[in-house]
Design a protein around this motif. Structure first.
Motif, mmCIF file in Angstrom:
data_model
loop_
_atom_site.group_PDB
_atom_site.id
_atom_site.type_symbol
_atom_site.label_atom_id
_atom_site.label_comp_id
_atom_site.label_asym_id
_atom_site.label_seq_id
_atom_site.Cartn_x
_atom_site.Cartn_y
_atom_site.Cartn_z
ATOM 1 N N UNK A 145 0.738 -1.436 -0.110
ATOM 2 C CA UNK A 145 -0.147 -0.169 0.190
ATOM 3 C C UNK A 145 0.730 0.939 -0.112
ATOM 4 N N UNK A 146 2.275 1.273 -0.086
ATOM 5 C CA UNK A 146 2.391 2.271 0.147
ATOM 6 C C UNK A 146 3.529 2.687 -1.317
ATOM 7 N N UNK A 147 3.504 1.714 -2.334
ATOM 8 C CA UNK A 147 3.558 2.038 -3.401
ATOM 9 C C UNK A 147 3.472 3.028 -3.923
ATOM 10 N N UNK A 148 2.304 3.781 -4.119
ATOM 11 C CA UNK A 148 1.981 4.921 -4.745
ATOM 12 C C UNK A 148 2.275 6.552 -3.172
ATOM 13 N N UNK A 149 3.299 6.423 -2.899
ATOM 14 C CA UNK A 149 3.230 7.210 -1.753
ATOM 15 C C UNK A 149 4.813 7.823 -1.913
ATOM 16 N N UNK A 150 4.524 9.242 -2.002
ATOM 17 C CA UNK A 150 6.203 10.043 -2.494
ATOM 18 C C UNK A 150 6.992 9.772 -1.398
ATOM 19 N N UNK A 151 8.172 10.661 -1.236
ATOM 20 C CA UNK A 151 9.233 10.192 -0.758
ATOM 21 C C UNK A 151 8.648 10.671 0.359
ATOM 22 N N UNK A 152 8.559 11.733 0.847
ATOM 23 C CA UNK A 152 8.301 13.150 2.074
ATOM 24 C C UNK A 152 7.325 12.620 2.942
ATOM 25 N N UNK A 153 6.616 10.787 2.229
ATOM 26 C CA UNK A 153 5.587 10.938 3.318
ATOM 27 C C UNK A 153 6.473 9.580 3.765
#
Length: 328
Positions: A145-153
């Motif tokens: 579920x982290x695949x769509x996150x951005x680095x700052x997240x």
């Protein structure tokens, strides 16, 4: 064991300007370094800031081209930077950087960034690439579920896991890790080090691990090379070198590793700072800080000599220096 990567007499010189209108002064960041890394082996490179560790790591990948000497990968000289042959070879040679946030594109989700090497090197079709990204995320401990996150997240440790996953995308044979855990807190450092150890065992990776943290190096590496002002001054199997360092600089470094039982036991305090790289002293560069320095140290550059059991060191006083085990 055959060498996967081998460097011979590497030299890298930068020009720095003294003052706003001063003349350019050459600085030898790497000065005649030779080393080899076998398949599946981890070589640690340690030394103070400014010793040339990071420059050497980039030279091993051809990112910073050598101005003298040669790097051979799998028996062949490294192709020139920017050529099609060099770009193709980069699938087999990858780097993990110190600052994961700077190494990642803040505008792209992490799955796209992990997939990027597969797209560049045309590995598999779209379905195969998506499956490979999912496999890599799982292998480094990232959730689907982290695949769509951005680095700052993500946290610092999670971002470093993304960088490692991206470096492993094309199944490289050599990984150069440049201070990969120095920006992380202690608990996250341990997680990343354990991750690298596990990946090495699973994939048969060879690694060059650049660090100033001697405890991490001892925990992870098979051999260690100690750099001082652009040169390797001692090298050997990690346990033998830590148990009986022969070079005075190595002794001082190892003595600085904290001992929870007796923090000050055996501590060697070096006097002064490393010399200005633009004004290297003649002879041994360590002699201004060395308690064993003599006239020959000021006049003649010491060469690497075998000190037994796979170890070597560059010091004029090896024959008279008793190897005293240091607490680590």
């Amino acid at each position: 064991m055959s060498a996967l990567i081998e460097a011979e007499d590497l030299v890298r010189v930068y020009a720095t300007r003294q003052g706003l209108f001063g003349r350019a002064v050459p600085v030898r960041a790497v000065d005649g370094v030779s080393l080899r890394v076998a398949r599946g082996e981890t070589l640690g490179i340690v030394g103070e800031s400014g010793s040339g560790k990071s420059t050497l790591g980039r030279m091993l990948l051809g990112v910073d081209p050598a101005q003298g000497g040669v790097v051979r990968f799998d028996g062949a000289p490294l192709p020139d930077k920017g050529t099609p042959a060099w770009r193709a070879l980069r699938a087999r040679l990858q780097m993990v950087y110190q600052d994961p946030l700077a190494a990642l594109d803040r505008r792209l989700p992490i799955a796209r960034q992990i997939r990027e090497p597969l797209d560049i090197h045309a590995r598999g079709d779209d379905a195969a690439r998506r499956a490979r990204v999912a496999e890599l995320m799982q292998s480094v401990g990232l959730r689907a579920d982290q695949a769509g996150r951005y680095p700052h997240e993500l946290s610092g440790g999670q971002r470093q896991r993304v960088v490692i996953a991206r470096a492993l995308a094309c199944a490289p044979e050599l990984l150069v890790c440049d201070e990969p855990v120095s920006a992380l807190d202690v608990s996250i450092q341990a997680q990343v080090v354990n991750l690298l150890r596990g990946l090495r065992g699973e994939n048969g990776l060879a690694m060059v691990f650049i660090s100033h943290d001697l405890k991490v190096v001892r925990n992870l590496c098979d051999r260690v090379a100690v750099m001082y002002l652009g040169r390797i001054v001692e090298e050997g199997p990690v346990e033998r070198l830590f148990a009986a360092p022969r070079h005075p600089y190595t002794r001082a470094l190892i003595s600085s590793v904290p001992d929870p039982g007796q923090p000050l036991k055996g501590r060697i305090i070096l006097q002064g700072e490393p010399p200005n790289p633009a004004k290297r002293p003649p002879g041994c560069a360590f002699y201004p800080r060395c308690p064993q320095a003599s006239g020959i140290c000021r006049a003649e550059l010491p060469q690497m000599r075998a000190t037994g059991q796979g170890c070597r060191a560059a010091c004029h006083h090896l024959d008279g220096a008793d190897p005293v085990p240091q607490a680590a």
